[in-house]
Design an enzyme around this catalytic site. Structure first.
Site, short mmCIF file in Angstrom:
data_model
loop_
_atom_site.label_atom_id
_atom_site.label_comp_id
_atom_site.label_asym_id
_atom_site.label_seq_id
_atom_site.Cartn_x
_atom_site.Cartn_y
_atom_site.Cartn_z
N GLU A 128 50.44 4.38 -41.90
CA GLU A 128 50.01 4.62 -43.24
C GLU A 128 48.47 4.36 -43.61
O GLU A 128 48.06 4.15 -44.95
CB GLU A 128 50.89 3.89 -44.17
CG GLU A 128 52.34 4.30 -43.98
CD GLU A 128 53.33 3.67 -45.26
OE1 GLU A 128 52.87 3.05 -45.83
OE2 GLU A 128 54.49 3.83 -44.89
N GLU A 239 60.11 5.90 -40.57
CA GLU A 239 60.46 4.78 -41.59
C GLU A 239 61.45 5.62 -42.83
O GLU A 239 60.68 6.71 -43.18
CB GLU A 239 59.47 4.32 -42.44
CG GLU A 239 58.76 3.00 -41.67
CD GLU A 239 57.91 2.13 -42.48
OE1 GLU A 239 58.08 1.85 -43.59
OE2 GLU A 239 56.73 1.85 -41.59
#
Length: 318
Positions: A128, A239
């Protein structure tokens, strides 16, 4: 998303790769102490024996470094070897410590040899980082990120590091939010990757209808959008999940019942078709995305039913 498009993507995988089922695992415990080999052993064993499932036999890591050290390889590696758990390795790529991550990877390759490399499902360079430098990430105080050019450079360094080792040829990619992947300014990272790891949480999408009744469609809309920007490369779900407790975010209510619904609709559509790392086996944070209660996972029962009925396998948003 229709089953036909999900199935078509799964067909792009080779052999067992399309069957990867795993959880994300932090490098620290709930008290912030570094997780030790015994902790990873217990978690990996519990994941493989979860009632209602065929076993979660893979683990996604965020870092190569054992907590409390500079560049010692993480103790999840010997735990994985002991429990025959495959690994999606992670090298943290923000904050200027990538050289230490790379050193830990090189040490692990030398120290554990083929016992380790045979278990590598893939290598993620960063997590991320692109989201954290985006306007949304900055607005949400998400921390230090990394530019696309940095991620590409780090990917190239990892490819060089695994040449001549048992990890040569293992897929190297990057994990980021689906919003980062559909941002065309990050296309150089797509070009550099063997696979794209996608993080998507309808619970957090507070600018749209993020109720549990819309969550299935919201997730697969994000998945389809990421596939559309992947240039034919595999998209791994690295995720996703729904919290069992925590604050209400717009229309998203954290509850065990809603986590059960999200699992039945999303997890049961993905498992066995797309490489999937669910968030998370256990945690104590709020919101809490745990599948089992935090603590002694060896005796912990799932907080909700993880069974995927045959009739629901492959079902997804229309």
């Amino acid at each position: 998303m229709r089953f036909s498009s999900l199935y078509s993507l799964a067909a792009a995988f080779h052999g067992a790769a399309a069957q990867i089922r795993g959880f994300n695992y932090a490098s620290t415990l709930s008290n912030s102490a570094p997780a030790q080999q015994s902790d990873f052993n217990a978690e990996f064993t519990a994941a493989k024996n979860l009632p209602g499932t065929s076993g979660f036999t893979s683990a996604r890591l965020y870092t190569m470094i054992q907590g409390g050290t500079t560049d010692t390889p993480i103790s999840a590696i010997p735990a994985a070897i002991a429990t025959n758990t495959t690994l999606l390795l992670g090298l943290w790529a923000s904050g200027g410590t990538f050289a230490n991550e790379l050193a830990a990877l090189k040490t692990a390759l030398s120290q554990y040899g083929t016992d380790f490399t045979n278990l590598i499902a893939g290598i993620s360079v960063g997590s991320e980082d692109l989201y954290r430098i985006s306007p949304t990430g900055i607005e949400n105080n998400s921390g230090v990120g990394a530019e696309p050019s940095d991620i590409v450079n780090y990917i190239n360094q990892v490819r060089s590091a695994i040449q001549g080792t048992g990890a040569k040829g293992k897929p190297v990619g990057h994990v980021d939010t689906w919003t980062a992947w559909v941002n065309t300014s990050n296309s150089a990272v797509v070009d550099a990757c063997d696979f794209l790891g996608m993080d998507a949480y309808p619970y957090w999408q507070t600018t749209t209808d993020n109720s549990i009744s819309s969550a299935n469609a919201t997730f697969f809309s994000a998945y389809d959008a990421t596939v559309g920007q992947a240039k034919g490369k595999p998209v791994w779900v690295t995720e996703t999940g729904w919290p069992v407790s925590g604050p209400t975010e717009n229309q998203a209510v954290a509850s065990t019942q809603n986590a059960q619904t999200y699992w039945s609709q999303v997890a049961c559509s993905l498992l066995g078709k797309v490489n999937t790392y669910w968030y998370i086996l256990q945690e104590t944070a709020s919101p809490n995305f745990s599948v089992v209660s935090a603590g002694d996972v060896s005796s912990a029962a799932p907080l909700y039913d993880l069974t995927c009925a045959a009739s629901s396998s492959g079902a997804s948003a229309q």
